[in-house]
Design an enzyme around this catalytic site. Structure first.
Site, PDB file in Angstrom:
ATOM      1  N   ARG A   1     -31.385 -15.188  21.838  1.00 52.55           N
ATOM      2  CA  ARG A   1     -30.187 -14.707  22.539  1.00 52.55           C
ATOM      3  C   ARG A   1     -29.678 -13.437  21.852  1.00 52.55           C
ATOM      4  O   ARG A   1     -29.278 -12.475  22.491  1.00 52.55           O
ATOM      5  CB  ARG A   1     -29.070 -15.778  22.519  1.00 52.55           C
ATOM      6  CG  ARG A   1     -29.384 -17.064  23.276  1.00 52.55           C
ATOM      7  CD  ARG A   1     -29.469 -16.838  24.770  1.00 52.55           C
ATOM      8  NE  ARG A   1     -28.261 -16.274  25.332  1.00 52.55           N
ATOM      9  CZ  ARG A   1     -27.181 -16.972  25.715  1.00 52.55           C
ATOM     10  NH1 ARG A   1     -27.184 -18.279  25.618  1.00 52.55           N
ATOM     11  NH2 ARG A   1     -26.117 -16.368  26.228  1.00 52.55           N
TER      12      ARG A   1
ATOM     13  N   ASP B   1     -32.108 -28.920  31.470  1.00 55.01           N
ATOM     14  CA  ASP B   1     -30.736 -28.563  31.096  1.00 55.01           C
ATOM     15  C   ASP B   1     -29.877 -29.801  31.358  1.00 55.01           C
ATOM     16  O   ASP B   1     -30.321 -30.758  32.008  1.00 55.01           O
ATOM     17  CB  ASP B   1     -30.277 -27.355  31.943  1.00 55.01           C
ATOM     18  CG  ASP B   1     -28.892 -26.835  31.563  1.00 55.01           C
ATOM     19  OD1 ASP B   1     -28.374 -27.224  30.492  1.00 55.01           O
ATOM     20  OD2 ASP B   1     -28.313 -26.046  32.331  1.00 55.01           O
TER      21      ASP B   1
ATOM     22  N   CYS C   1     -31.780 -24.671  27.240  1.00 59.48           N
ATOM     23  CA  CYS C   1     -30.839 -23.593  26.895  1.00 59.48           C
ATOM     24  C   CYS C   1     -29.836 -24.024  25.828  1.00 59.48           C
ATOM     25  O   CYS C   1     -29.258 -23.180  25.149  1.00 59.48           O
ATOM     26  CB  CYS C   1     -30.105 -23.139  28.152  1.00 59.48           C
ATOM     27  SG  CYS C   1     -29.241 -24.497  28.982  1.00 59.48           S
TER      28      CYS C   1
ATOM     29  N   GLN D   1     -29.209 -15.916  29.353  1.00 56.66           N
ATOM     30  CA  GLN D   1     -30.082 -16.987  28.870  1.00 56.66           C
ATOM     31  C   GLN D   1     -31.524 -16.709  29.281  1.00 56.66           C
ATOM     32  O   GLN D   1     -32.458 -16.865  28.478  1.00 56.66           O
ATOM     33  CB  GLN D   1     -29.609 -18.333  29.465  1.00 56.66           C
ATOM     34  CG  GLN D   1     -30.446 -19.515  29.028  1.00 56.66           C
ATOM     35  CD  GLN D   1     -30.289 -19.816  27.549  1.00 56.66           C
ATOM     36  OE1 GLN D   1     -29.175 -19.901  27.046  1.00 56.66           O
ATOM     37  NE2 GLN D   1     -31.393 -19.982  26.839  1.00 56.66           N
TER      38      GLN D   1
ATOM     39  N   ARG E   1     -17.400 -15.298  31.015  1.00 59.39           N
ATOM     40  CA  ARG E   1     -17.926 -16.648  31.301  1.00 59.39           C
ATOM     41  C   ARG E   1     -16.894 -17.313  32.193  1.00 59.39           C
ATOM     42  O   ARG E   1     -15.742 -17.510  31.775  1.00 59.39           O
ATOM     43  CB  ARG E   1     -18.131 -17.431  30.007  1.00 59.39           C
ATOM     44  CG  ARG E   1     -18.441 -18.883  30.258  1.00 59.39           C
ATOM     45  CD  ARG E   1     -19.003 -19.597  29.063  1.00 59.39           C
ATOM     46  NE  ARG E   1     -20.382 -19.232  28.839  1.00 59.39           N
ATOM     47  CZ  ARG E   1     -21.260 -19.975  28.155  1.00 59.39           C
ATOM     48  NH1 ARG E   1     -20.883 -21.123  27.625  1.00 59.39           N
ATOM     49  NH2 ARG E   1     -22.503 -19.577  27.998  1.00 59.39           N
TER      50      ARG E   1
ATOM     51  N   HIS F   1     -26.994 -17.585  34.965  1.00 59.83           N
ATOM     52  CA  HIS F   1     -26.886 -17.377  33.513  1.00 59.83           C
ATOM     53  C   HIS F   1     -27.968 -16.379  33.084  1.00 59.83           C
ATOM     54  O   HIS F   1     -28.928 -16.731  32.385  1.00 59.83           O
ATOM     55  CB  HIS F   1     -27.039 -18.711  32.789  1.00 59.83           C
ATOM     56  CG  HIS F   1     -26.551 -18.716  31.370  1.00 59.83           C
ATOM     57  ND1 HIS F   1     -25.920 -17.633  30.784  1.00 59.83           N
ATOM     58  CD2 HIS F   1     -26.610 -19.676  30.393  1.00 59.83           C
ATOM     59  CE1 HIS F   1     -25.610 -17.928  29.524  1.00 59.83           C
ATOM     60  NE2 HIS F   1     -26.019 -19.149  29.267  1.00 59.83           N
TER      61      HIS F   1
HETATM   62  N1  NVA Z   1     -25.784 -25.577  32.929  1.00 54.60           N
HETATM   63  C1  NVA Z   1     -24.998 -25.580  31.724  1.00 54.60           C
HETATM   64  C2  NVA Z   1     -25.447 -24.484  30.824  1.00 54.60           C
HETATM   65  C3  NVA Z   1     -24.700 -24.343  29.535  1.00 54.60           C
HETATM   66  C4  NVA Z   1     -25.189 -23.204  28.706  1.00 54.60           C
HETATM   67  C5  NVA Z   1     -23.526 -25.434  32.077  1.00 54.60           C
HETATM   68  O1  NVA Z   1     -23.203 -24.637  32.965  1.00 54.60           O
HETATM   69  O2  NVA Z   1     -22.713 -26.141  31.493  1.00 54.60           O
HETATM   70  N1   CP Z   2     -26.956 -21.614  26.119  1.00 52.54           N
HETATM   71  C1   CP Z   2     -25.679 -21.219  26.070  1.00 52.54           C
HETATM   72  O1   CP Z   2     -25.220 -20.354  26.847  1.00 52.54           O
HETATM   73  O2   CP Z   2     -24.957 -21.815  25.083  1.00 52.54           O
HETATM   74  P1   CP Z   2     -23.380 -21.771  24.880  1.00 52.54           P
HETATM   75  O3   CP Z   2     -22.765 -22.525  26.042  1.00 52.54           O
HETATM   76  O4   CP Z   2     -23.150 -22.435  23.572  1.00 52.54           O
HETATM   77  O5   CP Z   2     -22.932 -20.333  24.906  1.00 52.54           O
END
Ligand code: NVA
Ligand code: CP
Length: 299
Positions: free
Chosen positions: A280, A211, A252, A127, A97, A124
């Site tokens: 997930r 989101d 998400c 997801q 990540r 992502h």
């Molecule tokens: N768009 C959000 C998704 C989190 C799962 C982010 O990148 O923070």
């Molecule tokens: N939706 C998602 O990826 O959640 P987290 O940021 O909690 O992993």
């Protein structure tokens, strides 16, 4: 073997295979990855991704190692490439990540084992796999339209690709300047439409998805983003009522209640956000089995 960085790496057939395997693994627990190791690097926070991958590996008979970047030498200047070379010596797959998508590309370039993007600034894909399983569970009809309302962000980009592969039309309702990325739009040309009006985008949709307006890494833009998105792009009861009567609501998570969505919608009867979070686990199990089984550490 493939890396999963965006979702553009797979075709319709592989998507179908992953979803079918997810359904099987959701109904029966099978130890298909005995003694396999999955190592994950986290540059940013995570609840669902981290825990669902850890549990997935455990339930498949393998083991997951989660590393916060501050715990490893990457934080002291060791290169991404040398980190990948090292972790690939002990692992059958690597997950990351990251802030910048180029970091996960660099990992994949030198890694001798599959690399999974567990969220970057651009994509992502994990997801999206869970989202497509969720849609399959709730929406049996053909010719579905999904309305994405809000920021054309990482989740939106992979979802555009996934909807294209799954034969779902996607309308992105976003303010100007917050469109999804060109590569995703190009890939899904025939399936995607960008509309700078939330009411038009959501009209008669079967699925409504939003989101956070302020993704991780964009915190310094918070004020200008809220100005651009509010009030028009908040999924509240009034906006949601323009979708089909039986439309489902997706997110998400994590949600910023009161910003991109109201409590009434996310806690409402047609919200499927907890099923998405649950799925997930099942879709990532399928992905791990696909990538790790019969794939030892390569020479
Ligand atoms: N768009 C959000 C998704 C989190 C799962 C982010 O990148 O923070
Ligand atoms: N939706 C998602 O990826 O959640 P987290 O940021 O909690 O992993």
């Amino acid at each position: 073997m493939y890396n999963l960085l965006t979702l553009m790496e797979i075709d319709k057939k592989e998507l179908e295979h992953l979803l079918e395997l997810s359904i099987i693994l959701k109904s029966e627990r099978r130890e298909l990855l005995k003694n396999k190791i999955f190592t994950m690097i986290f540059q940013k926070a995570s609840t669902r991704t981290r825990v669902s991958f850890e549990v997935a590996m455990l339930e498949l008979g393998g083991h997951a190692i989660a590393l916060n970047v501050s715990d490893i030498q990457l934080s002291r200047g060791e290169s991404i490439e040398d980190t990948a070379r090292t972790l690939a010596l002990y692992s059958h797959a690597i997950g990351a990540r990251v802030y910048s998508h180029s970091d996960v590309e660099r990992l994949a370039k030198v890694s001798r084992v599959p690399v999974i993007n567990m969220l970057s600034d651009l994509y992502h894909p994990c997801q999206t796999l869970a989202d497509l399983l969720t849609i399959r569970e709730y929406k049996k009809e053909k010719d579905l339209t999904l309305a994405w309302i809000g920021d054309g962000d990482n989740v939106c980009n992979s979802l555009i690709i996934g909807c294209h592969l799954a034969g779902i039309k996607i309308r992105v309702g976003c303010p100007e300047g917050y469109e999804p990325c060109e590569d995703a739009i190009r890939f899904a040309r025939e399936s995607v439409e960008i509309i700078h009006n939330s009411k038009e985008a959501i009209k008669d949709a079967d699925i409504v998805y939003t989101d956070s307006f302020v993704s991780m890494g964009k915190e310094s833009e918070r004020e200008e983003r809220l100005k651009a998105f509010l009030p028009n792009y908040q999924v509240n009861e009034e906006l949601f009522s323009l979708a089909k009567k039986d439309a489902i609501f997706m997110h998400c998570l994590p949600a910023k209640r009161g910003e991109e969505v109201t409590d009434a919608v996310i806690d409402g009867e047609r919200s499927v956000v907890w099923r998405q979070a649950e799925n997930r686990l099942h879709t990532q199990k399928a992905l791990l089995v696909r990538l790790l089984r019969n794939e030892g550490i390569k020479d």
